[in-house]
Scaffold this active site. Structure first.
Site, mmCIF file in Angstrom:
data_model
loop_
_atom_site.group_PDB
_atom_site.id
_atom_site.type_symbol
_atom_site.label_atom_id
_atom_site.label_comp_id
_atom_site.label_asym_id
_atom_site.label_seq_id
_atom_site.Cartn_x
_atom_site.Cartn_y
_atom_site.Cartn_z
ATOM 1 C CB CYS A 12 -10.062 -21.720 13.532
ATOM 2 S SG CYS A 12 -9.825 -22.466 11.647
ATOM 3 C CG HIS A 22 4.604 -0.289 6.079
ATOM 4 N ND1 HIS A 22 4.656 1.102 5.481
ATOM 5 C CD2 HIS A 22 5.039 0.004 7.315
ATOM 6 C CE1 HIS A 22 5.027 1.823 6.291
ATOM 7 N NE2 HIS A 22 5.126 1.488 7.469
ATOM 8 C CE1 TYR A 43 -3.191 -3.572 0.285
ATOM 9 C CE2 TYR A 43 -5.607 -3.399 1.168
ATOM 10 C CZ TYR A 43 -4.110 -3.073 0.918
ATOM 11 O OH TYR A 43 -4.058 -2.128 1.963
ATOM 12 C CB VAL A 85 3.519 -4.102 0.288
ATOM 13 C CG1 VAL A 85 3.414 -3.434 1.715
ATOM 14 C CG2 VAL A 85 2.628 -3.074 -0.574
ATOM 15 C CG ASP A 86 7.073 -2.421 -4.637
ATOM 16 O OD1 ASP A 86 8.031 -3.117 -4.384
ATOM 17 O OD2 ASP A 86 6.873 -1.488 -5.077
ATOM 18 C CG ASN A 126 10.829 13.090 -2.350
ATOM 19 O OD1 ASN A 126 10.381 13.265 -3.327
ATOM 20 N ND2 ASN A 126 10.468 12.382 -1.422
ATOM 21 N N PRO A 127 12.271 13.936 -5.955
ATOM 22 C CG PRO A 127 11.075 13.146 -7.429
ATOM 23 C CD PRO A 127 11.546 12.699 -6.176
#
Ligand code: BJW
Length: 249
Positions: free
Chosen positions: A134, A122, A71, A106-107, A216-217
């Site tokens: 905690c 997401h 990540y 998420v970028d 979408n290609p």
């Protein structure tokens, strides 16, 4: 890539006529920015790794450093790239029509392109949280841990994204489903349509009377749900769909 002119004109007309557009995006909209998609065989991040090894809580518990580093790598990659004309076109469309923007990404590139209300199904790469914290967790300054740990309870910090088997953020999911029920056009951009519940949204829109356009290609699992499939890269195609005058505004 050459885009079929008749299909383009049809899509433009549907957008002109729409009152409320649900735009659902996936990794493909960020591909032209240089962010690898998940499942494209040659460039996908997971071409080198098994996704199940990285995007589950079990994997993180098993190998926290490996997953954290993955990540971190992606955060650095995304921070170094820019939104592309596809992201910008979506932001411009929202100035002209009622648009609900729902992303699986998420970028944060939609926000950086100027979209102000982005429903992130997401999570976000740049928002961390605690695993089994905690309740008063704090990371030690500069502790250098990979991942960092809470100074009080030793809990691990984890990426604030939604892994397989985890519940989506409730408000985001509710808003996305509500928009799918209410919209009269659903624009599906750059997703393989393989991950649920996001992949169910276009079907919900269609069942409630909306038109569905896929951009979408490559063929995707959502093509069968669509009235119209534009086989083209989003960064090229989306600016061409904006109502006249808006593309350069
Ligand atoms: C271009 C382009 C260009 C390239 N222009 N396009 C129903 C049926 C079956 C299974 C399930 C179900 N419901 C739930 C499940 C299980 C599971 C699931 O869907 N599994 C499937 C694999 C079958 N879903 C879940 O576990 C979800 N949680 C859940 O349902 O919880 C229930 C629960 C309730 C109560 C308590 C507890 C639990 C969570 C799903 C989380 C997904 N997370 C990930 C990782 C996020 C973190 C990270 O980034 O690391 O999200 S997985 C990954 O896939 C990521 C993406 O957002 C998501 C979708 O991928 P996307 O965006 O479609 O990318 P690709 O790579 O697949 O496709 C890219 C496309 O772009 C391609 O088509 C290209 O052709 C195209 N393209 N260039 C336009 N220039």
């Amino acid at each position: 890539m050459l885009i079929d002119a008749a299909l383009l004109a049809d899509a433009r007309q549907r957008i002109e006529a729409a009152r409320h557009i649900l735009v659902l995006t996936g990794a493909g909209i960020s591909a032209e920015s240089g962010v690898p998609t998940f499942r494209d065989a040659l460039t996908g991040l997971w071409a080198r790794f098994d996704p199940e090894e990285l995007a589950t809580e079990e994997a993180f518990r098993r190998q926290p450093q490996l997953v954290w580093d993955w990540y971190e790598h992606r955060r650095e990659l995304v921070a170094a790239v820019q939104p592309n004309p596809g992201h910008v076109a979506v932001a411009r469309l929202a100035a002209l029509r009622q648009v609900t923007l729902v992303t699986q990404n998420v970028d944060g590139l939609h926000q950086r392109a100027g979209s102000s209300d982005v429903i992130e199904l997401h999570g976000n790469l740049f928002a961390n949280k605690w695993l089994d914290g905690c309740g008063r967790c704090e990371a030690a300054p500069d502790d250098g841990g990979r991942p960092p740990r809470c100074v009080h309870c030793g809990a691990l910090m984890r990426p604030g994204v939604v892994w397989f088997g985890e519940e989506l953020p409730r408000v985001a999911r509710y808003r996305a489903e509500h928009a799918a029920e209410q919209c009269d056009l659903c624009l599906v951009v750059g997703t393989s349509g393989m991950v649920y519940p996001a992949a169910a949204l276009p079907g919900v829109a269609r069942d409630n009377g909306a038109g569905v356009i896929v951009i979408n290609p490559q063929p995707s699992a959502l093509d069968a749900t669509a009235d119209l499939v534009l086989q083209a890269p989003a960064g090229q195609c989306l600016p061409m769909l904006l109502p006249v005058g808006a593309a350069s505004a």
